[in-house]
Scaffold this motif. Structure first.
Motif, PDB file in Angstrom:
ATOM      1  N   ASP A 114       2.779   1.615  -3.427  1.00 54.44           N
ATOM      2  CA  ASP A 114       1.946   2.080  -4.547  1.00 54.44           C
ATOM      3  C   ASP A 114       1.602   3.556  -4.408  1.00 54.44           C
ATOM      4  O   ASP A 114       1.581   4.303  -5.395  1.00 54.44           O
ATOM      5  CB  ASP A 114       0.669   1.245  -4.633  1.00 54.44           C
ATOM      6  N   LYS A 115       1.339   4.000  -3.179  1.00 53.25           N
ATOM      7  CA  LYS A 115       0.968   5.396  -2.981  1.00 53.25           C
ATOM      8  C   LYS A 115       2.184   6.317  -3.120  1.00 53.25           C
ATOM      9  O   LYS A 115       2.058   7.444  -3.619  1.00 53.25           O
ATOM     10  CB  LYS A 115       0.275   5.574  -1.634  1.00 53.25           C
ATOM     11  N   THR A 137      10.032   7.958  -6.209  1.00 54.00           N
ATOM     12  CA  THR A 137      10.504   6.722  -6.828  1.00 54.00           C
ATOM     13  C   THR A 137      11.997   6.810  -7.123  1.00 54.00           C
ATOM     14  O   THR A 137      12.603   7.881  -7.048  1.00 54.00           O
ATOM     15  CB  THR A 137       9.770   6.458  -8.161  1.00 54.00           C
ATOM     16  N   GLU A 193       0.840  -1.204   0.000  1.00 53.84           N
ATOM     17  CA  GLU A 193       0.000   0.000   0.000  1.00 53.84           C
ATOM     18  C   GLU A 193       0.871   1.249   0.000  1.00 53.84           C
ATOM     19  O   GLU A 193       0.656   2.179  -0.808  1.00 53.84           O
ATOM     20  CB  GLU A 193      -0.913   0.009   1.229  1.00 53.84           C
ATOM     21  N   ASP A 219       4.626   5.672  -5.183  1.00 52.32           N
ATOM     22  CA  ASP A 219       4.837   5.717  -6.633  1.00 52.32           C
ATOM     23  C   ASP A 219       3.926   6.749  -7.278  1.00 52.32           C
ATOM     24  O   ASP A 219       4.340   7.518  -8.154  1.00 52.32           O
ATOM     25  CB  ASP A 219       4.576   4.337  -7.246  1.00 52.32           C
ATOM     26  N   GLN A 220       2.659   6.775  -6.841  1.00 52.34           N
ATOM     27  CA  GLN A 220       1.727   7.742  -7.410  1.00 52.34           C
ATOM     28  C   GLN A 220       2.102   9.170  -7.012  1.00 52.34           C
ATOM     29  O   GLN A 220       1.824  10.123  -7.743  1.00 52.34           O
ATOM     30  CB  GLN A 220       0.294   7.438  -6.974  1.00 52.34           C
ATOM     31  N   ALA A 221       2.760   9.320  -5.863  1.00 51.04           N
ATOM     32  CA  ALA A 221       3.241  10.633  -5.435  1.00 51.04           C
ATOM     33  C   ALA A 221       4.581  10.992  -6.070  1.00 51.04           C
ATOM     34  O   ALA A 221       5.163  12.037  -5.763  1.00 51.04           O
ATOM     35  CB  ALA A 221       3.363  10.678  -3.912  1.00 51.04           C
ATOM     36  N   ASN A 222       5.084  10.124  -6.945  1.00 46.16           N
ATOM     37  CA  ASN A 222       6.335  10.343  -7.674  1.00 46.16           C
ATOM     38  C   ASN A 222       7.559  10.306  -6.766  1.00 46.16           C
ATOM     39  O   ASN A 222       8.578  10.941  -7.035  1.00 46.16           O
ATOM     40  CB  ASN A 222       6.301  11.664  -8.459  1.00 46.16           C
ATOM     41  N   HIS A 240       8.312  -1.410 -10.398  1.00 48.60           N
ATOM     42  CA  HIS A 240       6.949  -0.972 -10.689  1.00 48.60           C
ATOM     43  C   HIS A 240       6.146  -2.059 -11.395  1.00 48.60           C
ATOM     44  O   HIS A 240       4.947  -2.207 -11.153  1.00 48.60           O
ATOM     45  CB  HIS A 240       6.993   0.294 -11.555  1.00 48.60           C
TER      46      HIS A 240
END
Length: 275
Positions: A238-239, A246, A235, A241-244, A264
């Protein structure tokens, strides 16, 4: 070596709860802003010790420090001005390029620390951890030779020029161990965008054999650990990654891009079978 569980611990229940724990007590009424006093280090396994890359060499690692640094200087092949670098400049440069040193990497960013607690998909079968150290309180324990430099500059962390002024070389720095063991937190020079993007900080102690983990265990009022259970690692990952947050951003270049893409597009454990 597992960390001593006497250190204050908090267990995150979700991504949002992890953020709540990591951003707790950030309100500073003196400046009317939310500014955390803590620095952070994320590890993919909660049992990993706060060991430097030099200590992880094993054997008589403390005796190897001077040989590693001497040969790094000799073979670095830098421009002529590099011969005038101070010990602190060489040490931060060596750490940045992967030489085993007594420095330990930290960050001012809770999100970057969460990244390093969750970036290894090979460690999703164990709980991770984010170490949190109150920087002003930690530096309040420094010998006066160092603490006075922080006070004069009105700073919480050292820069290379500040350390050069207070202790010109590692020899004079190590002599301060007569006051006991202590960590100094240093903002490294912005050698490239990786240091900038990671909001990097480094800790260093007066002696290659000094154990930061053991020091932290003796400081329960200024050190805590936020445990990242394995059940919420995906969790959080993934969050982030969505917040960049990385590898593509924190390790700019093709290597970081490839690391990010590999992770990813890796399947979760449900699709791989049990870890």
């Amino acid at each position: 070596m597992p960390a001593n569980l006497d250190v204050n611990e908090q267990v995150a229940r979700s991504f949002e709860h992890a953020l709540e724990l990591l951003y707790q007590d950030t309100w500073n009424s003196a400046i009317w802003r939310h500014r955390s006093n803590e620095v952070f280090r994320g590890l993919s396994d909660q049992d990993y010790h706060l060991a430097t890359s030099l200590q992880r060499l094993g054997g008589k690692y403390a005796e190897l420090e001077r040989h590693l640094m001497r040969n790094f200087r000799k073979y670095a092949g830098l421009h002529e001005a590099a011969f005038d670098y101070s010990d602190w400049q060489w040490l931060t440069l060596a750490q940045h390029h992967g030489l085993p040193t007594r420095l330990l990497d930290w960050t001012m960013s809770p999100l970057v620390a969460l990244h390093f607690a969750t970036w290894s998909i090979n460690r999703y079968d164990v709980d991770g951890v984010v170490w949190c150290v109150n920087l002003p309180l930690a530096h309040g324990l420094l010998p006066i030779d160092l603490r006075s430099e922080l006070i004069e500059q009105g700073a919480h962390a050292f820069t290379v020029p500040m350390l050069e002024k207070a202790t010109p070389d590692l020899g004079s720095f190590d002599q301060l161990r007569r006051h006991g063991e202590f960590p100094v937190f240093l903002e490294p020079p912005s050698l490239d965008s990786r240091i900038v993007n990671q909001y990097a900080l480094m800790s260093v102690m007066p002696g290659a054999a000094c154990d930061l983990g053991a020091w932290c265990e003796r400081q329960p009022t200024l050190v805590r650990r936020v445990i990242i259970p394995r059940s919420i690692k995906w969790e959080i990952r993934d969050k982030l990654d969505q917040a960049n947050v990385t590898e593509r951003v924190l390790f700019p270049g093709l290597d970081g891009l490839a690391q990010w893409l590999r992770r990813h597009y890796s399947p979760t454990s449900e699709h791989q079978g049990d870890p």
